[in-house]
Design a protein around this motif. Structure first.
Motif, mmCIF file in Angstrom:
data_model
loop_
_atom_site.group_PDB
_atom_site.id
_atom_site.type_symbol
_atom_site.label_atom_id
_atom_site.label_comp_id
_atom_site.label_asym_id
_atom_site.label_seq_id
_atom_site.Cartn_x
_atom_site.Cartn_y
_atom_site.Cartn_z
ATOM 1 N N GLY A 36 62.240 87.360 109.390
ATOM 2 C CA GLY A 36 60.955 86.978 109.972
ATOM 3 C C GLY A 36 61.025 86.016 111.130
ATOM 4 N N GLY A 37 62.174 85.367 111.345
ATOM 5 C CA GLY A 37 62.229 84.399 112.426
ATOM 6 C C GLY A 37 63.560 83.679 112.470
ATOM 7 N N VAL A 38 63.601 82.632 113.276
ATOM 8 C CA VAL A 38 64.852 81.937 113.537
ATOM 9 C C VAL A 38 64.545 80.483 113.878
ATOM 10 C CG1 VAL A 38 64.820 82.481 116.018
ATOM 11 C CG2 VAL A 38 67.012 82.160 114.860
ATOM 12 N N CYS A 39 65.481 79.595 113.581
ATOM 13 C CA CYS A 39 65.426 78.211 114.052
ATOM 14 C C CYS A 39 66.524 78.045 115.081
ATOM 15 C CB CYS A 39 65.625 77.238 112.890
ATOM 16 S SG CYS A 39 65.802 75.505 113.388
ATOM 17 N N VAL A 40 66.172 77.532 116.262
ATOM 18 C CA VAL A 40 67.163 77.361 117.328
ATOM 19 C C VAL A 40 67.291 75.886 117.677
ATOM 20 C CG1 VAL A 40 66.657 79.656 118.239
ATOM 21 C CG2 VAL A 40 65.521 77.654 119.242
ATOM 22 N N ALA A 41 68.466 75.531 118.166
ATOM 23 C CA ALA A 41 68.761 74.160 118.567
ATOM 24 C C ALA A 41 69.004 74.105 120.062
ATOM 25 C CB ALA A 41 69.989 73.637 117.818
ATOM 26 N N THR A 42 68.393 73.112 120.721
ATOM 27 C CA THR A 42 68.608 72.851 122.144
ATOM 28 C C THR A 42 68.776 71.350 122.336
ATOM 29 O OG1 THR A 42 66.215 72.705 122.556
ATOM 30 C CG2 THR A 42 67.268 74.858 122.880
ATOM 31 N N ARG A 43 69.266 70.971 123.493
ATOM 32 C CA ARG A 43 69.439 69.542 123.797
ATOM 33 C C ARG A 43 68.215 68.935 124.457
ATOM 34 N NH1 ARG A 43 73.020 66.520 121.009
ATOM 35 N NH2 ARG A 43 74.877 67.750 120.583
ATOM 36 N N SER A 44 67.259 69.773 124.848
ATOM 37 C CA SER A 44 66.057 69.250 125.494
ATOM 38 C C SER A 44 64.840 69.991 124.948
ATOM 39 C CB SER A 44 66.141 69.402 127.017
ATOM 40 O OG SER A 44 66.331 70.764 127.361
#
Length: 265
Positions: A36-44
């Protein structure tokens, strides 16, 4: 709490976030994945409401998915922005592809939990339940997983298990003296006391080397308590036992030496 019908699993996959906010794609990495979805990581940070698509870079090739941003938070300890993104209008073929990937990653993590972790006696079914409630946390050398004390109100209350790397637990004595008192080995659990006992972290957790951790956050733990109570109970027991054993070893060290200068393991 939102009831989760689609199991999620901690997964590290390169992804491009396509948004109205910027031209081209913003490169990110997943922290968990479900059908159903995703969790993503970014630096900003970015305007998560502007997300329109994401491109998952799977081993089988890029997979472009219509999507929308749902939430965003800042992990102060690691300096990473986490963004929750839901998929929209997926075809049955794409859903099947995502299911296959989620199940493959879940089986790999469940195998590790069953063979090498402190909860290996929960069996294959329990290990799969735990794997499918997980999120991946990646920390660099010298970065905090969480910090000691009540001044860090937004510190994660999650339970962690070290998968790869080297994490040390450090406590502050007499307000100023910091001492390492335990090294966490792969398969061992730590953290979670704010969630399990409503008390502050009495230690900081710091990565000595680049490390990968399995995270069970508060929402996932609540889900386990409702859907798999025996797994949640075993997890809570394992975490509290680990704390008791480390405290016992620490007290033995203090008895054998001065509290400020004596040996701590």
């Amino acid at each position: 709490m939102e009831s989760r019908s689609d199991p999620r699993v901690g997964a590290e996959i390169a992804v491009d976030v396509i948004s109205d906010q910027f031209s081209g794609g913003l490169r990110a990495v997943t922290r968990d994945l479900s059908v159903g979805g995703v969790c993503v990581a970014t630096r900003s940070p970015f305007a998560h409401g502007s997300v329109r698509q994401i491109v998952l870079h799977l081993s089988s090739g890029p997979l472009r998915l219509p999507a929308e941003g749902r939430w965003q938070l800042w992990n102060r300890a690691t300096g990473v922005i986490l963004t929750g993104i839901s998929f929209r209008d997926l075809t049955t073929a794409v859903q099947d592809m995502l299911w296959d990937h989620v199940l493959d990653v879940s089986k790999e993590l469940a195998r590790f939990l069953f063979r090498h972790s402190e909860v290996r006696d929960i069996g294959i079914d329990g290990a799969m339940s735990l794997a499918q409630s997980s999120r991946l946390l990646v920390v660099g050398a010298g970065e905090f997983v969480y910090q000691q004390g009540g001044e860090h109100k937004d510190a994660p209350s999650s339970i962690f298990m070290l998968r790869e790397g080297n994490v040390v637990l450090r406590t502050r004595l007499r307000g100023t003296i910091e001492r390492d008192f335990a090294a966490v080995r792969p398969g061992e659990f730590f953290g979670g006391l704010p969630m399990l006992a409503a008390v502050e972290h009495y230690e900081s957790a710091i990565a000595r080397t680049p490390s990968r951790l399995v995270e069970i956050d508060e929402r996932a733990y609540t889900y386990l308590m409702q859907a798999r109570p025996w797994v949640a109970q075993k997890l809570a027991f394992t975490v509290t036992r680990a704390y008791a054993q480390r405290m016992h070893a620490t007290l033995e060290g203090l008895v054998g030496g001065d509290a400020a200068t004596g040996p701590l393991r």
